[in-house]
Each structure stands twice: as structure tokens, then as C-alpha cells.
Design an enzyme around this catalytic site. Structure first.
Site, PDB file in Angstrom:
ATOM      1  N   GLU A 108       0.888  -1.176   0.144  1.00  0.00           N
ATOM      2  CA  GLU A 108      -0.096   0.124   0.034  1.00  0.00           C
ATOM      3  C   GLU A 108       0.828   1.049  -0.010  1.00  0.00           C
ATOM      4  O   GLU A 108       1.851   1.317   0.800  1.00  0.00           O
ATOM      5  CB  GLU A 108      -0.993   0.165   1.447  1.00  0.00           C
ATOM      6  CG  GLU A 108      -2.274   0.526   0.945  1.00  0.00           C
ATOM      7  CD  GLU A 108      -2.882  -0.194  -0.141  1.00  0.00           C
ATOM      8  OE1 GLU A 108      -3.034   0.135  -1.108  1.00  0.00           O
ATOM      9  OE2 GLU A 108      -3.680  -1.327   0.574  1.00  0.00           O
ATOM     10  N   HIS A 109       0.536   2.229  -0.926  1.00  0.00           N
ATOM     11  CA  HIS A 109       1.161   3.268  -0.828  1.00  0.00           C
ATOM     12  C   HIS A 109       2.633   3.203  -1.420  1.00  0.00           C
ATOM     13  O   HIS A 109       3.612   3.997  -1.010  1.00  0.00           O
ATOM     14  CB  HIS A 109       1.042   4.495   0.351  1.00  0.00           C
ATOM     15  CG  HIS A 109      -0.210   4.915   0.420  1.00  0.00           C
ATOM     16  ND1 HIS A 109      -0.428   6.155  -0.092  1.00  0.00           N
ATOM     17  CD2 HIS A 109      -1.281   4.786   1.244  1.00  0.00           C
ATOM     18  CE1 HIS A 109      -1.561   6.620   0.278  1.00  0.00           C
ATOM     19  NE2 HIS A 109      -1.888   5.788   1.024  1.00  0.00           N
TER      20      HIS A 109
ATOM     21  N   SER B  26     -26.161   5.723 -17.099  1.00  0.00           N
ATOM     22  CA  SER B  26     -25.855   4.789 -15.953  1.00  0.00           C
ATOM     23  C   SER B  26     -27.150   4.567 -15.157  1.00  0.00           C
ATOM     24  O   SER B  26     -27.716   5.415 -14.590  1.00  0.00           O
ATOM     25  CB  SER B  26     -24.602   5.062 -15.102  1.00  0.00           C
ATOM     26  OG  SER B  26     -24.371   4.392 -13.946  1.00  0.00           O
TER      27      SER B  26
ATOM     28  N   GLY C 142     -13.142   2.540  -2.269  1.00  0.00           N
ATOM     29  CA  GLY C 142     -11.957   1.938  -2.404  1.00  0.00           C
ATOM     30  C   GLY C 142     -11.905   0.704  -3.147  1.00  0.00           C
ATOM     31  O   GLY C 142     -10.533  -0.023  -2.951  1.00  0.00           O
TER      32      GLY C 142
ATOM     33  N   SER D   3     -12.326   0.447  -6.415  1.00  0.00           N
ATOM     34  CA  SER D   3     -12.115   0.515  -7.598  1.00  0.00           C
ATOM     35  C   SER D   3     -13.293   0.376  -8.614  1.00  0.00           C
ATOM     36  O   SER D   3     -13.376  -0.169  -9.694  1.00  0.00           O
ATOM     37  CB  SER D   3     -10.808  -0.176  -8.122  1.00  0.00           C
ATOM     38  OG  SER D   3     -10.190   0.467  -9.017  1.00  0.00           O
TER      39      SER D   3
ATOM     40  N   ASP E 156      -5.092  -0.442  -9.940  1.00  0.00           N
ATOM     41  CA  ASP E 156      -6.582  -0.806 -10.254  1.00  0.00           C
ATOM     42  C   ASP E 156      -6.847  -1.172 -11.484  1.00  0.00           C
ATOM     43  O   ASP E 156      -7.348  -2.349 -11.867  1.00  0.00           O
ATOM     44  CB  ASP E 156      -7.344   0.439  -9.735  1.00  0.00           C
ATOM     45  CG  ASP E 156      -7.299   1.209  -8.668  1.00  0.00           C
ATOM     46  OD1 ASP E 156      -6.310   0.512  -7.940  1.00  0.00           O
ATOM     47  OD2 ASP E 156      -7.735   2.274  -8.241  1.00  0.00           O
TER      48      ASP E 156
ATOM     49  N   TYR F  95      -2.737  13.205   0.336  1.00  0.00           N
ATOM     50  CA  TYR F  95      -2.471  12.241  -0.266  1.00  0.00           C
ATOM     51  C   TYR F  95      -1.175  12.759  -1.238  1.00  0.00           C
ATOM     52  O   TYR F  95      -0.089  12.059  -1.315  1.00  0.00           O
ATOM     53  CB  TYR F  95      -3.547  11.751  -1.301  1.00  0.00           C
ATOM     54  CG  TYR F  95      -2.698  10.813  -2.165  1.00  0.00           C
ATOM     55  CD1 TYR F  95      -2.818   9.236  -2.567  1.00  0.00           C
ATOM     56  CD2 TYR F  95      -2.328  11.234  -3.653  1.00  0.00           C
ATOM     57  CE1 TYR F  95      -2.414   8.527  -3.138  1.00  0.00           C
ATOM     58  CE2 TYR F  95      -2.187  10.430  -4.753  1.00  0.00           C
ATOM     59  CZ  TYR F  95      -1.983   8.803  -4.551  1.00  0.00           C
ATOM     60  OH  TYR F  95      -1.492   8.040  -5.559  1.00  0.00           O
TER      61      TYR F  95
HETATM   62  P1  ADP Z   1     -13.586   3.883  -6.182  1.00  0.00           P
HETATM   63  O1  ADP Z   1     -12.868   3.764  -7.676  1.00  0.00           O
HETATM   64  O2  ADP Z   1     -12.739   3.400  -5.208  1.00  0.00           O
HETATM   65  O3  ADP Z   1     -14.990   3.338  -6.119  1.00  0.00           O
HETATM   66  P2  ADP Z   1     -13.487   6.667  -7.097  1.00  0.00           P
HETATM   67  O4  ADP Z   1     -13.755   7.949  -6.608  1.00  0.00           O
HETATM   68  O5  ADP Z   1     -11.926   6.479  -7.765  1.00  0.00           O
HETATM   69  O6  ADP Z   1     -13.741   5.263  -6.330  1.00  0.00           O
HETATM   70  O7  ADP Z   1     -14.453   6.440  -8.439  1.00  0.00           O
HETATM   71  C1  ADP Z   1     -15.889   6.579  -7.968  1.00  0.00           C
HETATM   72  C2  ADP Z   1     -16.571   7.400  -9.287  1.00  0.00           C
HETATM   73  O8  ADP Z   1     -16.419   6.799 -10.702  1.00  0.00           O
HETATM   74  C3  ADP Z   1     -17.987   7.692  -9.061  1.00  0.00           C
HETATM   75  O9  ADP Z   1     -17.964   8.885  -8.333  1.00  0.00           O
HETATM   76  C4  ADP Z   1     -18.316   7.874 -10.384  1.00  0.00           C
HETATM   77  O10 ADP Z   1     -17.892   8.906 -10.809  1.00  0.00           O
HETATM   78  C5  ADP Z   1     -17.789   6.962 -11.299  1.00  0.00           C
HETATM   79  N1  ADP Z   1     -18.287   5.582 -11.256  1.00  0.00           N
HETATM   80  C6  ADP Z   1     -18.071   4.562 -11.017  1.00  0.00           C
HETATM   81  N2  ADP Z   1     -18.955   3.337 -11.322  1.00  0.00           N
HETATM   82  C7  ADP Z   1     -19.958   4.201 -12.000  1.00  0.00           C
HETATM   83  C8  ADP Z   1     -20.935   3.842 -12.437  1.00  0.00           C
HETATM   84  N3  ADP Z   1     -21.703   2.276 -12.424  1.00  0.00           N
HETATM   85  N4  ADP Z   1     -22.156   4.804 -12.949  1.00  0.00           N
HETATM   86  C9  ADP Z   1     -21.548   6.015 -12.982  1.00  0.00           C
HETATM   87  N5  ADP Z   1     -20.583   6.427 -12.621  1.00  0.00           N
HETATM   88  C10 ADP Z   1     -19.513   5.397 -11.934  1.00  0.00           C
HETATM   89 MG    MG Z   2     -11.037   4.737  -8.142  1.00  0.00          MG
END
Ligand code: ADP
Ligand code: MG
Length: 405
Positions: free
Chosen positions: A51-52, A85, A143, A145, A194, A246
Site C-alpha cells: 500500500e502506498h 448509468s 476503495g 475501484s 486498479d 495524499y
Molecule cells: P472507487 O474507484 O474506489 O470506487 P473513485 O472515486 O475512484 O472510487 O471512483 C468513483 C467514481 O467513479 C464515481 O463517483 C463515479 O463518478 C464513477 N463511477 C463508478 N462506477 C460508476 C457507475 N456504475 N456509474 C456511473 N459512474 C460511476
Molecule cells: Mg477509483
């Protein structure tokens, strides 16, 4: 939901891929009419250890989750992009020419950014317009992804439809493009773990990814055969603006790691000697670099143990990693600490926060059959501390991105 003696735990079932495809196709028909050319899937991931250290060229050990995202896609004969979506009311319509650094804003930056990056790196010479409908089984912003799952499902879709290579080397290029989409178009810092996991992982294996050159090795990882389970705990912690934290940590350890050089950073057995040199000029950076140096070595230890079939023995390394992140790197938070402590108190062999920190998810290595007891103990401890109720997932090393229909 599993009813316990006095608490109810929230479990997220593994993604049913056929159902995911059906919902994505239904959304597509509803919003665009007609059928997609195909539906593609990419998984979320957890990082077992490492991690990191991605941004200093360390090795990381994620695996793909059985939870993923589907994109239903149809090519168009103009340059219009339409994105919808099931996760949001906000649709986006634009053209390839509208996409660039910082544009569009909002969630469509992820899919539109991928199309931009495929073109930018010349992976696809001409990217046509397309209609894209998304449906996901990965919790967002936890987190695990969901962002890479979305990017990588679309990148694979476009590559397969337009004839770009999709062998492991081709997938490594697609991962690079998805990273560029996230770094440049979305404007989020992400190192490549990721996207590599989503596109290059194998079922029953962890992906040992060298972040200096993005070469990979597949390390067999079968918790079930070892009489174990890997519990993933989404803490549902509220979003914290941790970008500055970060960035500061990253800048500091990047600078010092460069000065030390890759050889000492990765191979020098005497970590204390390196830390003494750092202490002479930059004493405040010592704990941060202690995390980096010890975490790099913990990855090697875990890989050796997994190769020897000693899965249960990695528990202590998970614990050490978590303590190092909490005390030396200072990226934990009450929700993560609660999940880890409650898991260990309930008998986990090891537990730690996973991912960038300040919220997100934790993992716990537990004996097979104890997931109800451990998840109830964690939920109860969260409730007693007025923390959000966590959500639980079974961490089963799963397949990388593939076509569904
Ligand atoms: P993580 O990757 O850990 O889930 P992130 O902040 O990197 O968190 O990514 C989350 C973002 O990705 C959401 O806020 C959205 O903008 C986008 N996203 C992910 N999955 C979807 C989905 N199924 N529909 C629309 N946007 C999505
Ligand atoms: Mg992400």
C-alpha cells in the site's frame, strides 16, 4: 442481509454477470432504443498488500473481485458519445472533440476519458461515436475501484470492437490508457494498480504488479483450499477531502525514494541504515519512509509465503502493514481502525486497511465459516461507536475483464 443474535449485517453478493448484462442491456434499450453491439465486464479489486508504494516503483499485490461493472456499447457512424448509468440520473451527450483535460465534469469523464485516451495514445487510430449504458455491482467510492471497473470494461469493449490487441500486452496498453483517462481527463491521481488488476488479473491468483515497468506475475491464491476466507469490509465512511494529504505524502516519499535509488529502496536488507541517512537531513520524513521501505519488504515476504502455500501465515504481515499505515503513514481513520480491531478481536488471523485510506475498505483474513461471527462483531462495534454500518463482501480472487454478450 444475515440476521444475527442482535445485529443485522449487510452483505453484497458477488455480481451475477448475466443479470448485470441484462440490466445494462435493458437500460440501453430504454434510453437509446435497440440493442447494443455487445456487453463487456470488468471487476473491482482489493489490494492484499503493498500500500502506498505504487508511486515509488514498488510491487503491489491486488486481486480482482467477483464484483464488477458492465457496459453495453453500440458504435455510431458519427462522432456523438452518449453515456447513461443506472447509478445516476445524469446522462451525458457530447462529441469526441468535447473531451479533454478536465472535460467533461462528473461521472462521464470516466467513459469519455477512456475514449479520449485510446485516441491520444494511438491505441485506436479513429475512435467513432458510441452509445454507452453502464450498470455496476461495485460500491462506488469505497476503495474497491468502481472507477477502474468502468474504465476497463469500456476500454476492452472498444479494443475488441475496433481490433486493438487484447492479449496481456494489449491489455497493459489499455490499462495505461485508462490511467491516462483518470489522471488527465478526470484529474484524479491513480497509479495503475486498479486498472492492471481489472484487465490482467487471473481467477485464483493475486496479481504481483511491478510498478516500475508494469510487468506482472500471477501468484496462486486460494483461500478456500487453505480453510480460510478473505473478508472485505466496506466501512461506508463519509467522504473526506484527502487529496491534499495524499499529495503531500506522495511528493515527499517520491523525492526521497528517487534520491535513495531503486536498488537500495527495494533490495537493501538493512532498512535502519537507510533510515539513519534520511534522519540526518530530513527527520520528519523518517516515519513515512519507514512505511515505504518496510511495506516493500512485506510484499516480498507475503509472496514467498504464498508460493510456499503458507496462506494462514500472511496474517501477521497484514497486521504489520496496517499498523505501519496507521502509525507511520497516518492514512487510517476511526472507521478503518474499528473494522480492523473488531475483526482481530473476533479471531481474524490478520486485518488491515486496504487502498489509499482516510475511509474506504479494510480486509480481514479469517477461518472458513467464521464470516457471520466476524461481520456481526464488526457491525456491532461500529454501532457502539456511532460509526456507519459497514457492508461485507467475500474476497474471492476472480477473472479480469471479459465480454459478457
Ligand atoms: P472507487 O474507484 O474506489 O470506487 P473513485 O472515486 O475512484 O472510487 O471512483 C468513483 C467514481 O467513479 C464515481 O463517483 C463515479 O463518478 C464513477 N463511477 C463508478 N462506477 C460508476 C457507475 N456504475 N456509474 C456511473 N459512474 C460511476
Ligand atoms: Mg477509483
Amino acid at each position: 442481509m444475515t440476521a444475527g443474535t442482535d445485529v443485522v449485517t449487510d452483505w453484497l453478493a458477488p455480481t451475477d454477470e448475466q443479470r448485470l448484462a441484462t440490466v445494462a442491456t435493458g437500460l440501453f434499450a430504454d434510453r437509446f432504443t435497440g440493442r447494443p453491439d455487445g456487453v463487456w465486464f470488468a471487476p473491482g479489486r482489493v489490494n492484499l498488500i503493498g500500500e502506498h508504494i505504487d508511486y515509488v516503483g514498488g510491487r503491489v499485490l491486488p486481486f480482482a473481485l467477483p464484483h464488477g461493472t458492465a457496459v453495453a456499447v453500440r458504435l455510431r457512424d458519427d462522432d456523438v458519445i452518449r453515456c447513461v448509468s443506472t447509478a445516476t440520473e445524469r446522462a451525458w451527450t457530447g462529441t469526441i472533440g468535447d473531451v479533454g483535460p478536465g472535460d467533461p465534469r462528473g461521472w462521464a469523464a470516466y467513459p469519455a476519458g477512456v475514449l479520449w485516451a485510446l485516441r491520444y495514445h494511438d491505441t485506436i487510430a479513429h475512435v467513432p461515436g458510441m452509445d454507452i449504458a453502464v450498470h455496476s455491482g461495485v460500491p462506488r467510492g469505497s476503495g474497491l475501484s468502481s472507477s477502474a471497473a468502468l474504465e476497463c470494461a469500456l476500454a476492452l469493449a472498444v479494443a475488441e470492437m475496433l481490433g486493438a490487441p487484447t492479449d496481456d500486452h494489449g491489455r497493459s496498453l489499455l490499462a495505461r490508457d485508462c490511467v491516462a483517462a483518470e489522471n488527465i481527463v478526470v484529474g484524479a491521481q491513480t497509479g495503475g494498480m486498479d486498472q492492471s488488476a481489472a484487465l490482467r488479473a487471473r481467477a485464483g491468483h493475486a496479481l504481483l504488479l511491478d510498478c516500475t515497468d508494469f510487468t506482472v506475475e500471477h501468484i496462486p491464491l486460494d483461500f478456500t483450499a487453505a480453510g480460510l476466507e478473505l473478508l472485505v469490509i466496506n466501512t461506508n465512511a463519509p467522504h473526506r477531502l484527502a487529496d491534499g494529504e495524499y499529495g503531500r505524502r506522495r511528493a515527499s516519499v517520491e523525492r526521497i525514494s528517487k534520491r535513495i535509488g531503486p536498488q537500495l529502496l527495494r533490495d537493501e536488507p538493512d532498512v535502519d541504515a537507510i533510515l539513519r541517512t534520511i534522519a540526518a537531513t530530513q527527520p520528519v520524513a523518517v516515519p513515512r519512509m519507514r512505511h515505504v521501505l518496510t511495506e516493500i519488504r512485506r510484499v516480498d515476504t507475503v509472496v514467498a509465503k504464498l508460493r510456499a502455500g503458507a496462506v494462514a501465515d500472511i496474517g501477521e504481515d497484514l497486521n504489520r502493514s496496517g499498523e505501519s499505515l496507521r502509525i507511520d503513514y497516518e492514512v487510517s481513520c476511526p472507521e478503518l481502525d474499528n473494522a480492523v480491531t473488531a475483526a482481530l478481536d473476533a479471531g481474524a488471523l490478520g486485518a488491515r486497511m486496504t487502498g489509499g485510506g482516510f475511509g474506504g475498505s479494510a480486509i480481514a483474513l479469517i477461518t472458513a465459516g467464521s464470516s457471520d461471527a466476524v461481520s456481526q462483531a464488526i457491525t456491532r462495534a461500529a454501532r457502539d461507536r456511532d460509526l456507519p454500518a459497514p457492508q461485507f463482501l467475500a474476497g474471492v480472487p476472480s477473472r479480469a475483464a471479459h465480454r459478457l454478450t
